[in-house]
Design an enzyme around this catalytic site. Structure first.
Site, PDB file in Angstrom:
ATOM      1  N   HIS A   1       0.852  -1.284   0.020  1.00 15.58           N
ATOM      2  CA  HIS A   1       0.078   0.165   0.109  1.00 15.58           C
ATOM      3  C   HIS A   1       0.901   1.109   0.067  1.00 15.58           C
ATOM      4  O   HIS A   1       1.450   1.660   1.020  1.00 15.58           O
ATOM      5  CB  HIS A   1      -0.811   0.089   1.257  1.00 15.58           C
ATOM      6  CG  HIS A   1      -1.742   1.090   1.273  1.00 15.58           C
ATOM      7  ND1 HIS A   1      -2.884   1.102   2.223  1.00 15.58           N
ATOM      8  CD2 HIS A   1      -1.969   2.200   0.494  1.00 15.58           C
ATOM      9  CE1 HIS A   1      -3.602   2.449   2.124  1.00 15.58           C
ATOM     10  NE2 HIS A   1      -3.315   2.902   1.084  1.00 15.58           N
ATOM     11  N   ILE A   2       1.064   2.056  -1.142  1.00 12.36           N
ATOM     12  CA  ILE A   2       1.567   3.217  -1.150  1.00 12.36           C
ATOM     13  C   ILE A   2       0.787   4.414  -0.834  1.00 12.36           C
ATOM     14  O   ILE A   2      -0.571   4.360  -1.325  1.00 12.36           O
ATOM     15  CB  ILE A   2       2.108   3.289  -2.809  1.00 12.36           C
ATOM     16  CG1 ILE A   2       3.152   2.124  -3.058  1.00 12.36           C
ATOM     17  CG2 ILE A   2       3.019   4.686  -2.799  1.00 12.36           C
ATOM     18  CD1 ILE A   2       3.645   2.121  -4.347  1.00 12.36           C
TER      19      ILE A   2
ATOM     20  N   LYS B   1      -9.992  -4.086  11.378  1.00  9.86           N
ATOM     21  CA  LYS B   1      -9.649  -5.105  10.641  1.00  9.86           C
ATOM     22  C   LYS B   1     -10.681  -6.284  10.295  1.00  9.86           C
ATOM     23  O   LYS B   1     -11.523  -6.490  11.220  1.00  9.86           O
ATOM     24  CB  LYS B   1      -8.390  -5.908  11.226  1.00  9.86           C
ATOM     25  CG  LYS B   1      -7.014  -4.976  11.295  1.00  9.86           C
ATOM     26  CD  LYS B   1      -5.830  -5.711  11.871  1.00  9.86           C
ATOM     27  CE  LYS B   1      -6.074  -6.246  13.220  1.00  9.86           C
ATOM     28  NZ  LYS B   1      -4.965  -6.750  13.919  1.00  9.86           N
TER      29      LYS B   1
ATOM     30  N   HIS C   1       2.759   1.435   6.301  1.00 10.18           N
ATOM     31  CA  HIS C   1       3.030   1.465   4.637  1.00 10.18           C
ATOM     32  C   HIS C   1       4.310   0.687   4.449  1.00 10.18           C
ATOM     33  O   HIS C   1       5.236   1.549   4.052  1.00 10.18           O
ATOM     34  CB  HIS C   1       2.856   3.017   4.474  1.00 10.18           C
ATOM     35  CG  HIS C   1       1.524   3.636   4.451  1.00 10.18           C
ATOM     36  ND1 HIS C   1       0.741   3.189   3.336  1.00 10.18           N
ATOM     37  CD2 HIS C   1       0.644   4.410   5.291  1.00 10.18           C
ATOM     38  CE1 HIS C   1      -0.505   3.853   3.514  1.00 10.18           C
ATOM     39  NE2 HIS C   1      -0.388   4.313   4.687  1.00 10.18           N
TER      40      HIS C   1
ATOM     41  N   TRP D   1       2.952   9.688   9.450  1.00 13.09           N
ATOM     42  CA  TRP D   1       3.584   8.403   8.977  1.00 13.09           C
ATOM     43  C   TRP D   1       4.951   8.387   9.936  1.00 13.09           C
ATOM     44  O   TRP D   1       5.797   7.537   9.309  1.00 13.09           O
ATOM     45  CB  TRP D   1       3.569   8.260   7.536  1.00 13.09           C
ATOM     46  CG  TRP D   1       2.187   8.139   6.901  1.00 13.09           C
ATOM     47  CD1 TRP D   1       1.318   7.545   7.119  1.00 13.09           C
ATOM     48  CD2 TRP D   1       2.010   9.309   5.851  1.00 13.09           C
ATOM     49  NE1 TRP D   1       0.037   7.795   6.074  1.00 13.09           N
ATOM     50  CE2 TRP D   1       0.810   8.819   5.221  1.00 13.09           C
ATOM     51  CE3 TRP D   1       2.840  10.181   5.041  1.00 13.09           C
ATOM     52  CZ2 TRP D   1       0.075   9.699   4.571  1.00 13.09           C
ATOM     53  CZ3 TRP D   1       2.155  10.884   4.262  1.00 13.09           C
ATOM     54  CH2 TRP D   1       0.660  10.612   3.629  1.00 13.09           C
TER      55      TRP D   1
ATOM     56  N   PHE E   1     -13.598   8.011  -9.448  1.00  7.24           N
ATOM     57  CA  PHE E   1     -13.795   9.129  -8.944  1.00  7.24           C
ATOM     58  C   PHE E   1     -12.844  10.199  -9.576  1.00  7.24           C
ATOM     59  O   PHE E   1     -11.627  10.392  -9.411  1.00  7.24           O
ATOM     60  CB  PHE E   1     -13.601   9.237  -7.465  1.00  7.24           C
ATOM     61  CG  PHE E   1     -14.763   8.502  -6.888  1.00  7.24           C
ATOM     62  CD1 PHE E   1     -15.924   8.912  -6.515  1.00  7.24           C
ATOM     63  CD2 PHE E   1     -14.341   7.225  -6.150  1.00  7.24           C
ATOM     64  CE1 PHE E   1     -16.755   7.990  -5.794  1.00  7.24           C
ATOM     65  CE2 PHE E   1     -15.177   6.241  -5.441  1.00  7.24           C
ATOM     66  CZ  PHE E   1     -16.477   6.743  -5.381  1.00  7.24           C
TER      67      PHE E   1
ATOM     68  N   ARG F   1      -9.358  15.492  -3.874  1.00  9.27           N
ATOM     69  CA  ARG F   1      -8.719  16.714  -3.308  1.00  9.27           C
ATOM     70  C   ARG F   1      -7.460  17.201  -4.133  1.00  9.27           C
ATOM     71  O   ARG F   1      -7.385  18.593  -4.197  1.00  9.27           O
ATOM     72  CB  ARG F   1      -8.041  16.334  -1.845  1.00  9.27           C
ATOM     73  CG  ARG F   1      -9.155  16.096  -0.959  1.00  9.27           C
ATOM     74  CD  ARG F   1      -8.500  16.032   0.527  1.00  9.27           C
ATOM     75  NE  ARG F   1      -9.676  15.602   1.421  1.00  9.27           N
ATOM     76  CZ  ARG F   1     -10.072  14.780   1.868  1.00  9.27           C
ATOM     77  NH1 ARG F   1      -9.496  13.380   1.558  1.00  9.27           N
ATOM     78  NH2 ARG F   1     -10.910  14.731   2.869  1.00  9.27           N
TER      79      ARG F   1
END
Length: 467
Positions: free
Chosen positions: A148-149, A179, A205, A260, A375, A379
């Site tokens: 997951h980037i 989860k 990540h 992060w 979509f 943003r």
């Protein structure tokens, strides 16, 4: 005398009428020819152009906003007349016209304004690179690992994996819990390694370097000891996004307070030192940071994030920038990211949701319950930047720009190759169905003829007996 004349006149009139009626029944083509004759223009009138027949009508052009996949054209044989076409049908082969009349499905994700040209491949990939089919054994020990980037639509795709796949034993997702439990059918073992199934077990990540060194050990601990003798396959998947849009989205996310900072960034068994990976902000977060400040931090991990997270960082000394010069380091990172991406079981693009769904379903032979939604308003799309700022972002992410061009080309080629293979299989299936129908009719008609002859013989014999 008049009555005799009327009788003689009535006879040829009735005969002529009978002949006309019979001719219409015997020669139905007269209807069209007569109609065309009746529609001949009168003297001095302009003749309207005749509408093309269905057999000769050109295929319909795609509507605005649609684009057909670019596929190799079917082989064209020599032109044949009507007699040649009849011979082809008698031999059990399909006429050439039927093959040419078949069209590919329109591309559902072509740009709505139709301004972009057809897809033209830029990179040369082998058939092995384009063919993606995974014999995923969900009942065995195989595991899908989702890399997951940040800000690539990974959260949406991750939810699809745990909530939208049609499975024999679906994932159990309870309200209020982050989860889900994704167990194999009849077992208490997970088949999915992702944020929404196992959590951040290898760090927040985690990148390719971390996952490939961490996931096997984590799964061995979670697995039952009796299954350790069986082989396990790890199928890595990820999502990529246009570098400028992704960068702006990350800036907006950091502006709202995301950091992060709990990410481990493990490489060669250790995390980077503060000198190797300093922070861009002095406080707890970087809330309210402007775009210029965000771009001015030279060690901002948002720069070329996709290349860094897909490359094998151990090849360049991890986060130690003194191991080699910058140009050599960049070249190795980019090549490593391309290689790892190409060898992954699957990757999708945020800008092509429906194609991403299509390729995932064909790769793993799994079906989603609901279609993906594209979509276009995000943003990042709402951020109004000038051309100078856009060029600066592209310069800061020049490795990501090259990787995305490579990934997009590979993604499109895989999509068109898969669609073309499905089209060929469907055509071959239709041909086989028509051949079986012809054989069925050929076997049925002689039986009916033989049954009719047997009936006539039986009736004749019965008459002889009566005589």
């Amino acid at each position: 005398m008049d009555e005799r004349f009327n009788k003689w006149l009535l006879t040829p009139v009735l005969t002529l009428l009978f002949v006309v009626i019979m001719y219409q029944y015997v020669s139905p083509s007269c209807t069209s020819s007569c109609a065309n004759f009746a529609e001949q223009p009168r003297a001095g009138e302009a003749r309207a152009p005749a509408a093309p027949s269905p057999a000769r009508r050109a295929p319909a052009q795609p509507e605005e906003g649609e684009r057909r996949p670019q596929l190799p054209p079917p082989p064209r044989g020599p032109a044949a007349g009507a007699q040649g076409g009849a011979a082809a049908e008698d031999d059990g082969e399909e006429p050439e016209e039927e093959e040419e009349a078949e069209e590919e499905e329109p591309d559902p994700e072509a740009p709505e304004n139709g301004s972009l040209p057809r897809f033209v491949p830029r990179f040369n990939f082998t058939l092995k690179d384009l063919t993606r089919f995974v014999d995923f054994n969900i009942k065995g020990r195989d595991v899908i690992v989702f890399l997951h980037i940040q800000k690539t639509g990974g959260t949406t795709f991750g939810r699809h994996l745990v909530k939208n796949i049609r499975l024999e034993q679906p994932c159990s997702c309870k309200a209020g819990q982050k989860k889900c439990t994704c167990h194999r059918p009849g077992k208490k073992e997970t088949w999915l390694f992702s944020r929404f199934s196992t959590g951040w077990s290898c760090g927040l990540h985690a990148d390719w370097t971390e996952l490939t060194n961490c996931v096997p050990a984590i799964m061995e601990k979670k697995d039952c000891p009796r299954n350790h003798s069986h082989t396990r396959n790890f199928y890595y998947i990820t999502m990529l996004r246009d570098p400028v849009s992704r960068y702006l989205s990350e800036w907006k996310h950091v502006q709202r307070g995301a950091t992060w900072k709990t990410s481990l960034h493990m490489c060669d068994g250790r995390s980077p030192t503060p000198d190797e990976l300093p922070t861009c902000y002095p406080g707890d977060d970087w809330s309210g940071v402007s775009l210029r400040e965000f771009m001015d931090c030279s060690y901002n991990l948002a720069n070329n994030r996709q290349v860094r997270m897909l490359a094998d960082l151990s090849l360049v000394g991890c986060y130690n920038l003194t191991v080699m010069n910058e140009s050599e380091r960049n070249a190795i990172l980019l090549q490593s990211a391309k290689s790892n991406l190409k060898n992954m079981a699957f990757f999708g693009l945020t800008e092509f949701q429906r194609k991403t769904q299509f390729l995932f379903e064909r790769t793993f032979n799994l079906q989603f319950i609901s279609p993906f939604t594209q979509f276009n308003i995000t943003r990042a799309s709402n951020v109004d930047i000038n051309e100078g700022a856009r060029q600066r972002i592209e310069e800061l992410n020049f490795l990501d720009v090259q990787l995305y061009e490579y990934a997009k080309d590979l993604f499109q080629q895989r999509y068109h190759h898969t669609k073309h293979r499905e089209h060929q299989r469907d055509r071959q299936r239709r041909r086989e169905e028509r051949r079986l129908q012809r054989e069925h009719r050929a076997h049925r008609w002689p039986k009916e003829d033989g049954a009719a002859e047997g009936t006539v013989t039986e009736d004749y014999n019965s008459q002889v007996v009566r005589w």
